[in-house]
Design a protein around this motif. Structure first.
Motif, PDB file in Angstrom:
ATOM      1  N   ASP A 114       0.884  -1.142  -0.033  1.00 55.24           N
ATOM      2  CA  ASP A 114      -0.120  -0.088   0.116  1.00 55.24           C
ATOM      3  C   ASP A 114       0.842   1.239  -0.032  1.00 55.24           C
ATOM      4  O   ASP A 114       0.339   2.405  -0.473  1.00 55.24           O
ATOM      5  N   LEU A 115       2.104   1.149   0.457  1.00 52.96           N
ATOM      6  CA  LEU A 115       2.953   2.514   0.867  1.00 52.96           C
ATOM      7  C   LEU A 115       4.363   1.931   0.522  1.00 52.96           C
ATOM      8  O   LEU A 115       4.775   0.906   1.299  1.00 52.96           O
ATOM      9  N   ILE A 116       5.246   2.937   0.012  1.00 58.38           N
ATOM     10  CA  ILE A 116       6.589   2.688  -0.168  1.00 58.38           C
ATOM     11  C   ILE A 116       7.315   3.626   0.814  1.00 58.38           C
ATOM     12  O   ILE A 116       6.982   4.906   0.871  1.00 58.38           O
ATOM     13  N   VAL A 117       8.165   3.189   1.613  1.00 56.16           N
ATOM     14  CA  VAL A 117       8.996   4.010   2.542  1.00 56.16           C
ATOM     15  C   VAL A 117      10.419   3.624   2.441  1.00 56.16           C
ATOM     16  O   VAL A 117      10.687   2.535   2.953  1.00 56.16           O
ATOM     17  N   SER A 134      18.073   6.631  -1.257  1.00 54.52           N
ATOM     18  CA  SER A 134      16.900   5.705  -1.042  1.00 54.52           C
ATOM     19  C   SER A 134      15.698   6.406  -1.540  1.00 54.52           C
ATOM     20  O   SER A 134      14.656   5.654  -2.174  1.00 54.52           O
ATOM     21  N   ASP A 135      15.538   7.506  -1.299  1.00 54.44           N
ATOM     22  CA  ASP A 135      14.272   8.394  -1.930  1.00 54.44           C
ATOM     23  C   ASP A 135      14.441   8.175  -3.492  1.00 54.44           C
ATOM     24  O   ASP A 135      13.478   8.117  -3.787  1.00 54.44           O
ATOM     25  N   CYS A 136      15.550   8.370  -4.052  1.00 51.20           N
ATOM     26  CA  CYS A 136      15.680   8.055  -5.704  1.00 51.20           C
ATOM     27  C   CYS A 136      14.971   6.808  -5.747  1.00 51.20           C
ATOM     28  O   CYS A 136      14.482   6.614  -6.774  1.00 51.20           O
ATOM     29  N   PHE A 137      15.444   5.754  -5.410  1.00 48.00           N
ATOM     30  CA  PHE A 137      15.251   4.420  -5.578  1.00 48.00           C
ATOM     31  C   PHE A 137      13.426   4.457  -5.441  1.00 48.00           C
ATOM     32  O   PHE A 137      12.848   3.560  -6.225  1.00 48.00           O
ATOM     33  N   ALA A 138      13.216   5.066  -4.395  1.00 44.17           N
ATOM     34  CA  ALA A 138      11.858   4.925  -4.056  1.00 44.17           C
ATOM     35  C   ALA A 138      10.744   5.533  -5.159  1.00 44.17           C
ATOM     36  O   ALA A 138       9.798   4.844  -5.305  1.00 44.17           O
ATOM     37  N   GLN A 146       2.838   2.173  -9.499  1.00 44.89           N
ATOM     38  CA  GLN A 146       1.645   3.242  -9.233  1.00 44.89           C
ATOM     39  C   GLN A 146       1.334   3.015  -7.911  1.00 44.89           C
ATOM     40  O   GLN A 146       0.304   2.763  -7.382  1.00 44.89           O
ATOM     41  N   LEU A 147       2.181   3.408  -7.159  1.00 45.42           N
ATOM     42  CA  LEU A 147       2.062   3.245  -5.343  1.00 45.42           C
ATOM     43  C   LEU A 147       2.436   4.310  -4.873  1.00 45.42           C
ATOM     44  O   LEU A 147       3.508   5.171  -5.355  1.00 45.42           O
ATOM     45  N   PRO A 148       1.916   5.129  -3.741  1.00 47.57           N
ATOM     46  CA  PRO A 148       2.189   6.206  -3.204  1.00 47.57           C
ATOM     47  C   PRO A 148       3.477   5.731  -2.282  1.00 47.57           C
ATOM     48  O   PRO A 148       3.935   4.816  -2.101  1.00 47.57           O
ATOM     49  N   TRP A 149       4.618   6.788  -2.207  1.00 47.51           N
ATOM     50  CA  TRP A 149       5.571   6.627  -1.410  1.00 47.51           C
ATOM     51  C   TRP A 149       5.521   7.914  -0.079  1.00 47.51           C
ATOM     52  O   TRP A 149       5.189   9.065  -0.477  1.00 47.51           O
ATOM     53  N   ASN A 150       6.400   8.048   1.070  1.00 47.75           N
ATOM     54  CA  ASN A 150       6.434   8.786   1.722  1.00 47.75           C
ATOM     55  C   ASN A 150       7.809   8.956   2.402  1.00 47.75           C
ATOM     56  O   ASN A 150       8.233   7.930   3.087  1.00 47.75           O
ATOM     57  N   ALA A 151       8.671   9.858   2.314  1.00 44.80           N
ATOM     58  CA  ALA A 151       9.874  10.007   2.720  1.00 44.80           C
ATOM     59  C   ALA A 151      10.083  10.471   4.275  1.00 44.80           C
ATOM     60  O   ALA A 151      11.028  10.310   4.735  1.00 44.80           O
ATOM     61  N   LYS A 152       8.748  10.774   4.648  1.00 44.68           N
ATOM     62  CA  LYS A 152       8.817  11.542   6.046  1.00 44.68           C
ATOM     63  C   LYS A 152       8.025  10.492   7.039  1.00 44.68           C
ATOM     64  O   LYS A 152       8.179  10.733   8.366  1.00 44.68           O
ATOM     65  N   ALA A 153       7.777   9.189   6.576  1.00 47.11           N
ATOM     66  CA  ALA A 153       7.080   8.340   7.559  1.00 47.11           C
ATOM     67  C   ALA A 153       7.841   7.699   8.587  1.00 47.11           C
ATOM     68  O   ALA A 153       7.604   7.778   9.920  1.00 47.11           O
ATOM     69  N   VAL A 181       8.914   6.241  13.992  1.00 49.78           N
ATOM     70  CA  VAL A 181       7.845   6.404  13.133  1.00 49.78           C
ATOM     71  C   VAL A 181       7.227   7.732  13.462  1.00 49.78           C
ATOM     72  O   VAL A 181       7.053   8.149  14.326  1.00 49.78           O
ATOM     73  N   ASN A 182       7.655   8.562  12.382  1.00 53.76           N
ATOM     74  CA  ASN A 182       7.101  10.117  12.413  1.00 53.76           C
ATOM     75  C   ASN A 182       5.624  10.329  12.075  1.00 53.76           C
ATOM     76  O   ASN A 182       5.262  11.142  12.991  1.00 53.76           O
ATOM     77  N   LEU A 183       5.283   9.480  11.120  1.00 52.28           N
ATOM     78  CA  LEU A 183       3.779   9.551  10.901  1.00 52.28           C
ATOM     79  C   LEU A 183       2.923   8.266  11.011  1.00 52.28           C
ATOM     80  O   LEU A 183       2.695   7.580  10.263  1.00 52.28           O
ATOM     81  N   PRO A 184       2.683   8.032  12.215  1.00 50.65           N
ATOM     82  CA  PRO A 184       2.007   6.733  12.621  1.00 50.65           C
ATOM     83  C   PRO A 184       0.510   6.391  11.880  1.00 50.65           C
ATOM     84  O   PRO A 184       0.294   5.375  11.388  1.00 50.65           O
ATOM     85  N   ASP A 185      -0.019   7.589  11.583  1.00 50.78           N
ATOM     86  CA  ASP A 185      -1.383   7.444  11.083  1.00 50.78           C
ATOM     87  C   ASP A 185      -1.287   7.124   9.503  1.00 50.78           C
ATOM     88  O   ASP A 185      -2.186   6.460   8.903  1.00 50.78           O
ATOM     89  N   GLU A 186      -0.155   7.671   8.791  1.00 48.31           N
ATOM     90  CA  GLU A 186       0.279   7.134   7.554  1.00 48.31           C
ATOM     91  C   GLU A 186       0.680   5.646   7.176  1.00 48.31           C
ATOM     92  O   GLU A 186       0.408   4.973   6.162  1.00 48.31           O
TER      93      GLU A 186
END
Ligand SMILES: [Zn+2]
Length: 228
Positions: A114-117, A134-138, A146-153, A181-186
């Motif tokens: 569901d999510l790439i971190v 790792s952000d570049c790879f993500a 076609q998945l969302p990714w979040n660098a701040k999670a 984990v910065n963004l637990p809701d994510e």
């Protein structure tokens, strides 16, 4: 025409062998692409544990673990990783992410997450380097699958540059406390694909996976560019 002229004056070169790239080639020439040591761990239709998954077994519950390449300390793979990490080759990370993402999607693994971190850098290191490899790879993986990714999670909470002077035990203790984990809701109830450029001991990815699961992620899988 202007682009053709530019290409003639400053030909783009292969990140693997420094030869000029031909028309239609991007980042890595065809010759290098053929010779790279692919793991093909994703072509596992029997769903037996691959060697990477076996390494996490009994440490942290990892659903899938993939690596695009086998790590080689000399030669092409190390050259590629070095350029991605230290020489500003952000396009290379994204290119590899896309190539791998398309392959994973071909085997329907895009439906498994569901999510790439990406594994974060410490903010001091990020400021110094200007980007997180790792952000570049993500980004590439996210686009192809076609998945969302979040660098701040995830965040790295302790600076670990003094690691080399510590004992093995201290080092592990240090790494263990480093990620939060910065963004637990994510991440809550999400099937997370955790990504990094290279896996050596696996301790970093293990610590990140534990943090994500503790924060309520439903599953954690792992993908790296290269694994030792
Ligand atoms: Zn090449």
């Amino acid at each position: 025409m202007f682009e053709d002229l530019l290409a003639l004056l400053f030909p783009e070169t292969c990140y693997g062998c420094d030869k000029a790239l031909g028309k239609g080639e991007k980042c890595i020439c065809t010759d290098c692409s053929i010779k790279l040591p692919y793991t093909n761990f994703h072509q596992n239709d029997l769903h037996e544990l691959n060697p990477l998954e076996r390494r996490f077994w009994g440490k942290v519950p990892v659903k899938y673990a993939f690596s695009y390449l086998h790590f080689e300390s000399k030669g092409r793979v190390q050259r590629l990783l070095h350029r991605l990490k230290y020489k500003g080759a952000q396009d290379l990370g994204e290119h590899i992410g896309k190539q791998y993402g398309y392959q994973l999607a071909e085997h329907k693994y895009n439906l498994q997450f569901d999510l790439i971190v990406p594994v974060p850098l410490h903010k001091i290191k990020l400021r110094k380097r200007g980007y997180n490899q790792s952000d570049c790879f993500a980004t590439g993986l996210a686009e192809a699958m076609q998945l969302p990714w979040n660098a701040k999670a995830l965040a790295r909470t302790t600076y670990t540059s003094t690691q080399t002077s510590k004992t093995r035990f201290d080092r592990w203790q240090n790494v263990e406390q480093v990620f939060m984990v910065n963004l637990p809701d994510e991440v809550k109830d999400k099937r997370v694909l955790l990504v990094d450029d290279v896996l050596t001991t696996g301790a970093t990815l293990e610590a990140c996976a534990v943090a994500l699961l503790d924060a309520g992620a439903a599953e954690v899988s792992i993908a790296t560019i290269a694994a030792a």
